[in-house]
Enzyme design. Structure first.
Site, PDB file in Angstrom:
ATOM      1  N   TYR A  64       0.839  -1.203   0.000  1.00 54.04           N
ATOM      2  CA  TYR A  64       0.000   0.000   0.000  1.00 54.04           C
ATOM      3  C   TYR A  64       0.876   1.255   0.000  1.00 54.04           C
ATOM      4  O   TYR A  64       0.782   2.094  -0.897  1.00 54.04           O
ATOM      5  CB  TYR A  64      -0.940   0.013   1.204  1.00 54.04           C
ATOM      6  CG  TYR A  64      -1.779   1.274   1.243  1.00 54.04           C
ATOM      7  CD1 TYR A  64      -2.866   1.417   0.389  1.00 54.04           C
ATOM      8  CD2 TYR A  64      -1.459   2.329   2.091  1.00 54.04           C
ATOM      9  CE1 TYR A  64      -3.615   2.589   0.383  1.00 54.04           C
ATOM     10  CE2 TYR A  64      -2.196   3.502   2.092  1.00 54.04           C
ATOM     11  CZ  TYR A  64      -3.272   3.627   1.238  1.00 54.04           C
ATOM     12  OH  TYR A  64      -4.006   4.793   1.229  1.00 54.04           O
ATOM     13  N   ASP A  65       1.732   1.372   0.998  1.00 53.66           N
ATOM     14  CA  ASP A  65       2.589   2.553   1.125  1.00 53.66           C
ATOM     15  C   ASP A  65       3.980   2.213   0.589  1.00 53.66           C
ATOM     16  O   ASP A  65       4.948   2.071   1.330  1.00 53.66           O
ATOM     17  CB  ASP A  65       2.652   2.987   2.593  1.00 53.66           C
ATOM     18  CG  ASP A  65       3.344   4.321   2.783  1.00 53.66           C
ATOM     19  OD1 ASP A  65       3.585   5.011   1.782  1.00 53.66           O
ATOM     20  OD2 ASP A  65       3.646   4.656   3.948  1.00 53.66           O
ATOM     21  N   THR A  86       7.148  -2.685  -1.406  1.00 50.54           N
ATOM     22  CA  THR A  86       8.513  -3.135  -1.563  1.00 50.54           C
ATOM     23  C   THR A  86       9.350  -2.051  -2.239  1.00 50.54           C
ATOM     24  O   THR A  86       8.930  -1.446  -3.223  1.00 50.54           O
ATOM     25  CB  THR A  86       8.556  -4.427  -2.401  1.00 50.54           C
ATOM     26  OG1 THR A  86       7.845  -5.450  -1.724  1.00 50.54           O
ATOM     27  CG2 THR A  86       9.969  -4.887  -2.671  1.00 50.54           C
ATOM     28  N   PHE A 115       6.799  -4.363  -8.529  1.00 55.10           N
ATOM     29  CA  PHE A 115       7.706  -3.579  -7.682  1.00 55.10           C
ATOM     30  C   PHE A 115       7.902  -2.155  -8.210  1.00 55.10           C
ATOM     31  O   PHE A 115       9.018  -1.630  -8.245  1.00 55.10           O
ATOM     32  CB  PHE A 115       9.077  -4.251  -7.551  1.00 55.10           C
ATOM     33  CG  PHE A 115       9.124  -5.463  -6.661  1.00 55.10           C
ATOM     34  CD1 PHE A 115       8.034  -5.861  -5.906  1.00 55.10           C
ATOM     35  CD2 PHE A 115      10.287  -6.218  -6.579  1.00 55.10           C
ATOM     36  CE1 PHE A 115       8.093  -6.993  -5.085  1.00 55.10           C
ATOM     37  CE2 PHE A 115      10.371  -7.343  -5.769  1.00 55.10           C
ATOM     38  CZ  PHE A 115       9.275  -7.737  -5.025  1.00 55.10           C
ATOM     39  N   ASN A 139      10.101  -3.349   3.629  1.00 53.05           N
ATOM     40  CA  ASN A 139      10.051  -4.525   2.767  1.00 53.05           C
ATOM     41  C   ASN A 139      10.988  -4.278   1.590  1.00 53.05           C
ATOM     42  O   ASN A 139      10.797  -3.339   0.823  1.00 53.05           O
ATOM     43  CB  ASN A 139       8.603  -4.737   2.310  1.00 53.05           C
ATOM     44  CG  ASN A 139       8.403  -5.988   1.498  1.00 53.05           C
ATOM     45  OD1 ASN A 139       8.995  -6.150   0.443  1.00 53.05           O
ATOM     46  ND2 ASN A 139       7.530  -6.868   1.957  1.00 53.05           N
ATOM     47  N   SER A 173       7.005 -12.316  -4.556  1.00 57.41           N
ATOM     48  CA  SER A 173       6.098 -11.678  -5.510  1.00 57.41           C
ATOM     49  C   SER A 173       6.101 -12.462  -6.818  1.00 57.41           C
ATOM     50  O   SER A 173       7.166 -12.809  -7.333  1.00 57.41           O
ATOM     51  CB  SER A 173       6.527 -10.236  -5.784  1.00 57.41           C
ATOM     52  OG  SER A 173       5.804  -9.709  -6.883  1.00 57.41           O
ATOM     53  N   THR A 245       0.790 -12.968  -2.418  1.00 57.90           N
ATOM     54  CA  THR A 245      -0.366 -13.254  -3.275  1.00 57.90           C
ATOM     55  C   THR A 245      -0.217 -14.612  -3.957  1.00 57.90           C
ATOM     56  O   THR A 245       0.868 -15.177  -4.031  1.00 57.90           O
ATOM     57  CB  THR A 245      -0.521 -12.166  -4.349  1.00 57.90           C
ATOM     58  OG1 THR A 245       0.700 -12.085  -5.098  1.00 57.90           O
ATOM     59  CG2 THR A 245      -0.807 -10.813  -3.721  1.00 57.90           C
ATOM     60  N   GLY A 266      -6.873 -10.791  -1.144  1.00 56.95           N
ATOM     61  CA  GLY A 266      -8.225 -10.550  -0.669  1.00 56.95           C
ATOM     62  C   GLY A 266      -8.859 -11.794  -0.089  1.00 56.95           C
ATOM     63  O   GLY A 266      -8.186 -12.795   0.198  1.00 56.95           O
ATOM     64  N   TYR A 316      -4.321  -5.774   3.711  1.00 59.31           N
ATOM     65  CA  TYR A 316      -4.288  -4.658   2.748  1.00 59.31           C
ATOM     66  C   TYR A 316      -5.522  -4.707   1.872  1.00 59.31           C
ATOM     67  O   TYR A 316      -6.389  -3.842   1.928  1.00 59.31           O
ATOM     68  CB  TYR A 316      -2.992  -4.672   1.936  1.00 59.31           C
ATOM     69  CG  TYR A 316      -2.959  -3.720   0.747  1.00 59.31           C
ATOM     70  CD1 TYR A 316      -3.875  -2.680   0.595  1.00 59.31           C
ATOM     71  CD2 TYR A 316      -1.986  -3.858  -0.229  1.00 59.31           C
ATOM     72  CE1 TYR A 316      -3.831  -1.819  -0.498  1.00 59.31           C
ATOM     73  CE2 TYR A 316      -1.926  -2.992  -1.329  1.00 59.31           C
ATOM     74  CZ  TYR A 316      -2.862  -1.987  -1.458  1.00 59.31           C
ATOM     75  OH  TYR A 316      -2.817  -1.142  -2.538  1.00 59.31           O
TER      76      TYR A 316
END
Length: 362
Positions: A64-65, A86, A115, A139, A173, A245, A266, A316
């Site tokens: 997210y950030d 990341t 990324f 991260n 990832s 994920t 999710g 998230y």
């Protein structure tokens, strides 16, 4: 339950494509438009994990950030900790747009961001300006075009050692070609040896030993889980984050969006990620900290991660659907669940459904 104001705000954001909406939410947090969450501290939720004291077990997951723009604002929503990134050594734009897809019926997201971030220096400058005492994890990842990916992780430890409260080495990832190959045993051993050696070198110089976590994929074979557990225990790793994920599309209602390439997060990730979490807890034993991620959408699902073996949890994607009030709702809900269970601490409930989840299909 999402309140009427948040439902209206979500409806407005959903008029925009997901990446634009994400940028708008970051801007809202920066500007102070999102109200802070008032939560009375509950000592039953407080834990010391990997040498860090967390006021509650709920964290904002990485993704997210990405560029450390709003870590303090996220803590004000009720999170006990937050993870930026990341981040990669050099800035990179990631994969072409569109690269984020909402699966509204499933309360899920598919992303193939790759990324995208502003690089080490931009994130470092922002983190160095923070004055609060909150727990901010960093991260770290590798650039897509890197000729030495392990060196990229080492560079991340060196750059952020003075500002990070913990590190996460993200090797899971699915959106950077070949990155998940670092989960293979020989490659993982080399990565952990290099990263932990430089962490210890920096600790000797500074007197600060920063915990290092390893973030793994949910799409692992039993042998793959065995290998990761063995290497985690063979090195002075401080913990695991389970999981990233998934590439799986099992059981999705939105078959049109399901065809998009990328990692799924999710609600549909909850079962798979929780089963992998429990299997990893069985493999590494009771002492290695684990942060559970994937499909956390309520106090009940957060607690279920803990019952399956997690010490802490992150979310998230579900906040995309439930809004910024979700962290506070979950933290208050955890206190209520402890009342119901007559539990003196959140730690007392860890592993209470470990066998159930370890036996579930992955």
């Amino acid at each position: 339950m999402i309140d009427p104001f948040q439902r209206l705000a979500r409806r407005g954001l959903f008029l925009f494509d997901p990446e634009t909406a994400h940028g708008m939410s970051i801007a809202a947090l920066k500007s102070g438009l999102v109200p802070a969450c008032q939560i009375a501290p509950d000592p039953r939720l407080r834990q010391t994990i990997a040498g860090l004291t967390f006021e509650n077990p709920l964290g904002m997951a990485a993704g997210y950030d990405k560029n450390a723009e709003v870590p303090e604002a996220l803590l004000k929503l009720g999170f006990g900790f937050t993870e930026i990134g990341t981040v990669t050594p050099k800035p990179q734009s990631g994969n072409p747009r569109p690269r984020i897809f909402r699966l509204v019926e499933d309360e899920a997201v598919i992303n193939r961001l790759g990324f995208n971030n502003e690089g080490h220096e931009a994130a470092f400058r922002r983190l160095a300006e923070l004055t609060g005492t909150g727990i901010f994890g960093v991260n770290i990842g590798a650039n897509k075009d890197s000729e030495d990916r392990i060196a990229d992780y080492v560079a991340g430890i060196r750059r952020f050692h003075s500002v990070a409260r913990y590190f996460t080495a993200n090797i899971s990832s699915p959106n950077t070609p070949g990155l998940r190959d670092l989960q293979a045993r020989e490659s993982l051993a080399a990565l952990l040896s290099a990263v932990l050696a430089v962490r210890d070198e920096m600790a000797e110089k500074s007197g600060r030993k920063i915990p290092v976590f390893l973030k793994i994929a949910p799409d692992l074979t039993e042998e793959g889980m065995d290998d990761i557990a063995a290497e985690a225990l063979a090195h002075p790793l401080d913990g695991l984050i389970v999981s990233n994920t998934t590439l799986s599309r099992d059981g999705l209602k939105d078959q049109r969006q399901a065809k998009e390439a990328g990692g799924l997060s999710g609600v549909p990730l909850f079962e798979k990620s929780t089963a992998v979490l429990a299997r990893m807890r069985k493999r590494v034993g009771p002492d290695l900290p684990i942060i559970g991620v994937g499909g956390v959408s309520s106090a009940e699902t957060a607690l279920e991660k803990i019952r399956a073996g997690a010490d802490l949890v992150q979310l998230y994607s579900c906040m995309v659907y439930e809004g910024p009030g979700l962290p506070g709702t979950i933290v208050r809900g955890l206190s209520a669940l402890l009342d119901r269970e007559k539990a003196g601490s959140i730690r007392a409930l860890r592993d209470s459904r470990l066998d159930y989840w370890a036996a579930r299909k992955v």
